[in-house]
Design a protein around this motif. Structure first.
Motif, PDB file in Angstrom:
ATOM      1  N   SER A  86      32.549 -83.856  72.387  1.00 51.09           N
ATOM      2  CA  SER A  86      31.602 -83.897  73.505  1.00 51.09           C
ATOM      3  C   SER A  86      32.122 -83.198  74.748  1.00 51.09           C
ATOM      4  O   SER A  86      31.359 -82.949  75.683  1.00 51.09           O
ATOM      5  N   THR A  87      33.408 -82.881  74.782  1.00 49.54           N
ATOM      6  CA  THR A  87      33.975 -82.239  75.976  1.00 49.54           C
ATOM      7  C   THR A  87      33.883 -80.722  75.919  1.00 49.54           C
ATOM      8  O   THR A  87      34.184 -80.056  76.904  1.00 49.54           O
ATOM      9  N   VAL A  88      33.490 -80.185  74.786  1.00 53.28           N
ATOM     10  CA  VAL A  88      33.456 -78.728  74.600  1.00 53.28           C
ATOM     11  C   VAL A  88      32.027 -78.234  74.785  1.00 53.28           C
ATOM     12  O   VAL A  88      31.123 -78.668  74.062  1.00 53.28           O
ATOM     13  N   PRO A  89      31.767 -77.346  75.741  1.00 61.06           N
ATOM     14  CA  PRO A  89      30.407 -76.807  75.910  1.00 61.06           C
ATOM     15  C   PRO A  89      29.956 -76.071  74.651  1.00 61.06           C
ATOM     16  O   PRO A  89      30.762 -75.460  73.950  1.00 61.06           O
ATOM     17  N   VAL A  90      28.665 -76.137  74.380  1.00 58.20           N
ATOM     18  CA  VAL A  90      28.138 -75.455  73.201  1.00 58.20           C
ATOM     19  C   VAL A  90      28.206 -73.948  73.398  1.00 58.20           C
ATOM     20  O   VAL A  90      28.330 -73.446  74.524  1.00 58.20           O
ATOM     21  N   GLY A  91      28.140 -73.212  72.302  1.00 54.66           N
ATOM     22  CA  GLY A  91      28.226 -71.759  72.347  1.00 54.66           C
ATOM     23  C   GLY A  91      27.036 -71.121  73.037  1.00 54.66           C
ATOM     24  O   GLY A  91      25.993 -71.759  73.249  1.00 54.66           O
ATOM     25  N   PRO A  92      27.149 -69.856  73.416  1.00 58.90           N
ATOM     26  CA  PRO A  92      26.075 -69.172  74.153  1.00 58.90           C
ATOM     27  C   PRO A  92      24.784 -69.057  73.355  1.00 58.90           C
ATOM     28  O   PRO A  92      23.714 -68.909  73.939  1.00 58.90           O
ATOM     29  N   TRP A  93      24.874 -69.121  72.013  1.00 58.84           N
ATOM     30  CA  TRP A  93      23.650 -69.004  71.219  1.00 58.84           C
ATOM     31  C   TRP A  93      22.762 -70.237  71.361  1.00 58.84           C
ATOM     32  O   TRP A  93      21.627 -70.234  70.904  1.00 58.84           O
ATOM     33  N   PHE A  94      23.259 -71.314  71.972  1.00 60.55           N
ATOM     34  CA  PHE A  94      22.455 -72.507  72.198  1.00 60.55           C
ATOM     35  C   PHE A  94      21.854 -72.545  73.603  1.00 60.55           C
ATOM     36  O   PHE A  94      21.203 -73.504  73.968  1.00 60.55           O
ATOM     37  N   LYS A  95      22.104 -71.524  74.392  1.00 60.05           N
ATOM     38  CA  LYS A  95      21.702 -71.560  75.785  1.00 60.05           C
ATOM     39  C   LYS A  95      20.249 -71.164  76.017  1.00 60.05           C
ATOM     40  O   LYS A  95      19.826 -71.015  77.150  1.00 60.05           O
ATOM     41  N   GLY A  96      19.505 -70.969  74.942  1.00 63.27           N
ATOM     42  CA  GLY A  96      18.091 -70.716  75.120  1.00 63.27           C
ATOM     43  C   GLY A  96      17.756 -69.254  75.279  1.00 63.27           C
ATOM     44  O   GLY A  96      18.605 -68.380  75.285  1.00 63.27           O
ATOM     45  N   ILE A  97      16.478 -68.986  75.392  1.00 64.52           N
ATOM     46  CA  ILE A  97      15.974 -67.637  75.555  1.00 64.52           C
ATOM     47  C   ILE A  97      15.097 -67.591  76.794  1.00 64.52           C
ATOM     48  O   ILE A  97      14.715 -68.615  77.339  1.00 64.52           O
ATOM     49  N   GLU A  98      14.791 -66.401  77.233  1.00 62.18           N
ATOM     50  CA  GLU A  98      13.981 -66.231  78.433  1.00 62.18           C
ATOM     51  C   GLU A  98      12.618 -66.861  78.241  1.00 62.18           C
ATOM     52  O   GLU A  98      11.975 -66.712  77.199  1.00 62.18           O
ATOM     53  N   GLY A  99      12.177 -67.572  79.237  1.00 58.92           N
ATOM     54  CA  GLY A  99      10.884 -68.214  79.172  1.00 58.92           C
ATOM     55  C   GLY A  99      10.952 -69.688  78.835  1.00 58.92           C
ATOM     56  O   GLY A  99       9.976 -70.395  78.984  1.00 58.92           O
ATOM     57  N   ARG A 100      12.117 -70.158  78.422  1.00 56.46           N
ATOM     58  CA  ARG A 100      12.241 -71.584  78.124  1.00 56.46           C
ATOM     59  C   ARG A 100      12.290 -72.374  79.417  1.00 56.46           C
ATOM     60  O   ARG A 100      12.811 -71.922  80.428  1.00 56.46           O
ATOM     61  N   ASN A 101      11.738 -73.576  79.357  1.00 51.77           N
ATOM     62  CA  ASN A 101      11.752 -74.466  80.519  1.00 51.77           C
ATOM     63  C   ASN A 101      13.130 -75.109  80.640  1.00 51.77           C
ATOM     64  O   ASN A 101      13.335 -76.264  80.326  1.00 51.77           O
ATOM     65  N   GLY A 102      14.084 -74.311  81.091  1.00 51.27           N
ATOM     66  CA  GLY A 102      15.445 -74.798  81.156  1.00 51.27           C
ATOM     67  C   GLY A 102      16.043 -74.882  79.766  1.00 51.27           C
ATOM     68  O   GLY A 102      15.445 -74.459  78.783  1.00 51.27           O
ATOM     69  N   VAL A 103      17.212 -75.458  79.646  1.00 51.29           N
ATOM     70  CA  VAL A 103      17.891 -75.592  78.353  1.00 51.29           C
ATOM     71  C   VAL A 103      18.383 -77.029  78.201  1.00 51.29           C
ATOM     72  O   VAL A 103      18.725 -77.686  79.181  1.00 51.29           O
ATOM     73  N   PRO A 104      18.392 -77.535  76.981  1.00 51.22           N
ATOM     74  CA  PRO A 104      18.949 -78.877  76.763  1.00 51.22           C
ATOM     75  C   PRO A 104      20.423 -78.920  77.145  1.00 51.22           C
ATOM     76  O   PRO A 104      21.136 -77.924  77.056  1.00 51.22           O
ATOM     77  N   SER A 105      20.875 -80.090  77.526  1.00 54.04           N
ATOM     78  CA  SER A 105      22.271 -80.242  77.913  1.00 54.04           C
ATOM     79  C   SER A 105      23.166 -80.172  76.677  1.00 54.04           C
ATOM     80  O   SER A 105      22.698 -80.247  75.541  1.00 54.04           O
ATOM     81  N   ASP A 106      24.457 -80.032  76.926  1.00 46.15           N
ATOM     82  CA  ASP A 106      25.406 -79.963  75.814  1.00 46.15           C
ATOM     83  C   ASP A 106      25.350 -81.231  74.961  1.00 46.15           C
ATOM     84  O   ASP A 106      25.355 -81.166  73.729  1.00 46.15           O
ATOM     85  N   LEU A 107      25.285 -82.401  75.612  1.00 42.93           N
ATOM     86  CA  LEU A 107      25.238 -83.652  74.858  1.00 42.93           C
ATOM     87  C   LEU A 107      23.953 -83.770  74.057  1.00 42.93           C
ATOM     88  O   LEU A 107      23.951 -84.355  72.969  1.00 42.93           O
ATOM     89  N   THR A 108      22.860 -83.235  74.584  1.00 42.74           N
ATOM     90  CA  THR A 108      21.603 -83.261  73.831  1.00 42.74           C
ATOM     91  C   THR A 108      21.723 -82.445  72.556  1.00 42.74           C
ATOM     92  O   THR A 108      21.236 -82.846  71.494  1.00 42.74           O
ATOM     93  N   TRP A 109      22.400 -81.296  72.647  1.00 40.78           N
ATOM     94  CA  TRP A 109      22.616 -80.485  71.448  1.00 40.78           C
ATOM     95  C   TRP A 109      23.464 -81.237  70.421  1.00 40.78           C
ATOM     96  O   TRP A 109      23.180 -81.211  69.219  1.00 40.78           O
ATOM     97  N   TYR A 110      24.512 -81.894  70.888  1.00 43.29           N
ATOM     98  CA  TYR A 110      25.368 -82.625  69.965  1.00 43.29           C
ATOM     99  C   TYR A 110      24.632 -83.817  69.341  1.00 43.29           C
ATOM    100  O   TYR A 110      24.805 -84.116  68.153  1.00 43.29           O
ATOM    101  N   ARG A 111      23.821 -84.515  70.108  1.00 42.32           N
ATOM    102  CA  ARG A 111      23.034 -85.611  69.560  1.00 42.32           C
ATOM    103  C   ARG A 111      21.995 -85.070  68.579  1.00 42.32           C
ATOM    104  O   ARG A 111      21.714 -85.702  67.551  1.00 42.32           O
ATOM    105  N   GLU A 112      21.428 -83.915  68.875  1.00 45.37           N
ATOM    106  CA  GLU A 112      20.488 -83.276  67.951  1.00 45.37           C
ATOM    107  C   GLU A 112      21.170 -83.010  66.608  1.00 45.37           C
ATOM    108  O   GLU A 112      20.615 -83.303  65.538  1.00 45.37           O
ATOM    109  N   ALA A 113      22.371 -82.458  66.660  1.00 41.62           N
ATOM    110  CA  ALA A 113      23.107 -82.180  65.420  1.00 41.62           C
ATOM    111  C   ALA A 113      23.422 -83.468  64.670  1.00 41.62           C
ATOM    112  O   ALA A 113      23.331 -83.521  63.428  1.00 41.62           O
TER     113      ALA A 113
END
Length: 273
Positions: A86-113
């Motif tokens: 949980s202390t390691v930020p997710v990779g840049p490929w998880f940072k979303g694409i243009e037009g997204r309403n912001g991006v999920p947080s790092d912890l949200t990505w880890y909980r998703e996984a």
């Protein structure tokens, strides 16, 4: 003599001019040398180091600490992260694409996984056990009469037709593309694991679920615990099937049966000994 004096005067003036140019030029360079470039900050503590520097007590492991990223605010957070994922930020490929309403947080990505892997593990556990308990699907001439009659999943995987596996792959791909489209639409408001199934407006709710807020949170926590248990369980099922080459139900049946030499209470030796 007049010509010599003129030539001498010209040489002296040239030398003086050269000397002045040199002095002025050197002066400029010296002045320029006094200017200092702005300080550039290099390095610094990493996010992981900051999280561990502010670690707190772990509920799951009382003898250990939990990084600051696990502060107990997330559902199911008991401070269990000995490897510091949980202390390691997710990779840049998880940072979303243009037009997204912001991006999920790092912890949200880890909980998703965690949820997605856990859901797959739950289905896999059922797949390991159900064929031995309830029977297998019938085969035919095209697939092979015994194509689906294997109760050991590791053996069955190599026996079923390739098109059957392709159906599973295409269905899972559909679910994945749908999940990613929901994440892109929700952005930073996305709730991990939300496939828009269940109670709520505009959701697919075939069972008519209608929990209160407290009940809904409890159901979410139950799912999370089942996911974690299934991920541990499927690893054990896979390892045992790989080591024994037998179906899980066959091994359980043999383990729960009463041996013939235990017919009498207290008599634990085989006959003839």
């Amino acid at each position: 003599s007049t010509m010599k004096l003129a030539v001498a005067a010209l040489l002296v003036s040239s030398a003086a001019g050269f000397s002045m140019d040199m002095t002025f030029s050197l002066g400029k360079k010296k002045a320029a040398g006094k200017k200092k470039a702005p300080a550039v900050k290099v390095g610094g503590a990493s996010p992981s180091a900051d999280a561990w520097a502010n670690a707190g007590p772990s509920t799951a492991l009382p003898f250990a600490t939990a990084p600051a990223t696990l502060d107990g605010s997330m559902l199911g957070d008991v401070g269990f992260d000995p490897l510091g994922f949980s202390t390691v930020p997710v990779g840049p490929w998880f940072k979303g694409i243009e037009g997204r309403n912001g991006v999920p947080s790092d912890l949200t990505w880890y909980r998703e996984a965690e949820l997605i892997h856990g859901r797959i593990a739950q289905v896999a556990v059922v797949g390991f056990i159900a064929p031995g308990l309830f029977g297998t699907l019938p085969g035919n001439e095209w697939t092979g009469v015994d194509a689906y009659s294997y109760t050991n999943p590791l053996e069955a995987f190599s026996k079923v037709p390739g098109l059957a596996l392709l159906q599973i792959f295409l269905f899972m791909s559909f679910l994945e593309f749908r999940r990613l489209s929901i994440i892109q639409e929700e952005g930073s408001n996305y709730m991990a694991g939300d496939l828009r199934i269940g109670q709520g407006e505009g959701r697919y709710n075939p069972f008519g679920l209608n929990y209160s807020d407290e009940q809904y949170e409890e159901k979410r926590l139950q799912e999370l615990k089942h996911c974690r248990l299934a991920m541990v369980g499927i690893f054990g099922l896979w390892a045992q099937a790989l080591a024994s080459g037998e179906a899980v139900t066959d091994q359980l049946g043999a383990g729960l049966s009463v041996p013939s030499y235990a017919a009498k209470a207290g008599y634990f030796l085989p006959e003839g000994i």
